[in-house]
Design a protein around this motif. Structure first.
Motif, PDB file in Angstrom:
ATOM      1  N   ARG A  68       1.489  20.239  18.837  1.00 38.68           N
ATOM      2  CA  ARG A  68       0.637  19.828  19.960  1.00 38.68           C
ATOM      3  C   ARG A  68      -0.294  20.947  20.368  1.00 38.68           C
ATOM      4  O   ARG A  68       0.067  22.118  20.336  1.00 38.68           O
ATOM      5  N   GLN A  69      -1.478  20.534  20.774  1.00 39.36           N
ATOM      6  CA  GLN A  69      -2.428  21.455  21.398  1.00 39.36           C
ATOM      7  C   GLN A  69      -3.290  20.632  22.336  1.00 39.36           C
ATOM      8  O   GLN A  69      -3.973  19.697  21.893  1.00 39.36           O
ATOM      9  N   GLY A  70      -3.243  20.962  23.608  1.00 40.40           N
ATOM     10  CA  GLY A  70      -4.034  20.207  24.577  1.00 40.40           C
ATOM     11  C   GLY A  70      -3.676  18.740  24.534  1.00 40.40           C
ATOM     12  O   GLY A  70      -2.515  18.367  24.670  1.00 40.40           O
ATOM     13  N   ASN A  71      -4.686  17.899  24.330  1.00 45.53           N
ATOM     14  CA  ASN A  71      -4.456  16.453  24.315  1.00 45.53           C
ATOM     15  C   ASN A  71      -4.357  15.881  22.901  1.00 45.53           C
ATOM     16  O   ASN A  71      -4.633  14.709  22.671  1.00 45.53           O
ATOM     17  N   THR A  72      -3.945  16.713  21.939  1.00 44.45           N
ATOM     18  CA  THR A  72      -3.761  16.230  20.569  1.00 44.45           C
ATOM     19  C   THR A  72      -2.344  16.504  20.103  1.00 44.45           C
ATOM     20  O   THR A  72      -1.720  17.501  20.465  1.00 44.45           O
ATOM     21  N   VAL A  73      -1.835  15.581  19.293  1.00 44.41           N
ATOM     22  CA  VAL A  73      -0.511  15.700  18.690  1.00 44.41           C
ATOM     23  C   VAL A  73      -0.645  15.354  17.220  1.00 44.41           C
ATOM     24  O   VAL A  73      -1.261  14.345  16.867  1.00 44.41           O
ATOM     25  N   ALA A  74      -0.079  16.188  16.356  1.00 45.04           N
ATOM     26  CA  ALA A  74      -0.042  15.910  14.921  1.00 45.04           C
ATOM     27  C   ALA A  74       1.410  15.686  14.528  1.00 45.04           C
ATOM     28  O   ALA A  74       2.260  16.553  14.750  1.00 45.04           O
ATOM     29  N   LEU A  75       1.684  14.510  13.969  1.00 41.56           N
ATOM     30  CA  LEU A  75       3.023  14.141  13.548  1.00 41.56           C
ATOM     31  C   LEU A  75       3.042  13.977  12.034  1.00 41.56           C
ATOM     32  O   LEU A  75       2.399  13.072  11.501  1.00 41.56           O
ATOM     33  N   ARG A  76       3.769  14.846  11.356  1.00 41.72           N
ATOM     34  CA  ARG A  76       3.892  14.751   9.897  1.00 41.72           C
ATOM     35  C   ARG A  76       5.093  13.875   9.584  1.00 41.72           C
ATOM     36  O   ARG A  76       6.167  14.043  10.168  1.00 41.72           O
ATOM     37  N   PHE A  77       4.920  12.924   8.652  1.00 37.48           N
ATOM     38  CA  PHE A  77       6.007  11.999   8.344  1.00 37.48           C
ATOM     39  C   PHE A  77       6.197  11.821   6.845  1.00 37.48           C
ATOM     40  O   PHE A  77       5.323  12.146   6.037  1.00 37.48           O
ATOM     41  N   LYS A  78       7.381  11.296   6.514  1.00 33.99           N
ATOM     42  CA  LYS A  78       7.718  10.876   5.156  1.00 33.99           C
ATOM     43  C   LYS A  78       8.292   9.470   5.250  1.00 33.99           C
ATOM     44  O   LYS A  78       8.917   9.109   6.246  1.00 33.99           O
TER      45      LYS A  78
END
Length: 127
Positions: A68-78
């Motif tokens: 997360r940074q500020g108003n962004t979220v990165a979700l890595r998935f399999k």
């Protein structure tokens, strides 16, 4: 970027395939940018229908990282699609209340993306 200990509600809902909770995590005017279509999907009702088909198509969805940074979220998935292993990123842009305003999905490798596209096209009734 910050690695988080408490997962975003979108992640918890997606992993549990809880469509009610997933709906709550989405902004009313959410936009979904798919890895397989040029134009996106708009509006919570439409996006949740698409995500319901995604949940039925992807087997064993597991998020392996959340940044997360500020108003962004990165979700890595399999996950798997049929006999294909797939990995990807759900990139979330959040509104001021922490709900998903824009969801952009990236997937690889091409063979798994092709299998995903074929199954989703059948489910959505598009050629």
């Amino acid at each position: 970027m910050t690695i988080v200990s408490e997962p975003h509600p979108f992640r918890r809902a997606a992993e549990a395939k809880d469509l009610d909770l997933l709906t709550e995590t989405l902004h009313e005017d959410v936009e979904l940018h798919s890895p397989i279509l040029f134009r996106g999907f708009e509006g919570r009702d439409v996006v949740i229908q698409v995500l319901a088909h995604v949940a039925a198509t992807l087997e064993g969805l597991t998020y392996t990282d959340e940044l997360r940074q500020g108003n962004t979220v990165a979700l890595r998935f399999k996950a798997t699609v049929g006999d294909r292993e797939l990995e990807g990123i759900d990139f979330l842009e959040l509104d001021e209340d922490g709900r998903v305003a824009v969801l952009t999905v990236f997937m690889r490798p091409m063979s798994a993306l092709t299998a995903f596209n074929e199954q989703m096209s059948q489910r959505l009734g598009v050629a």
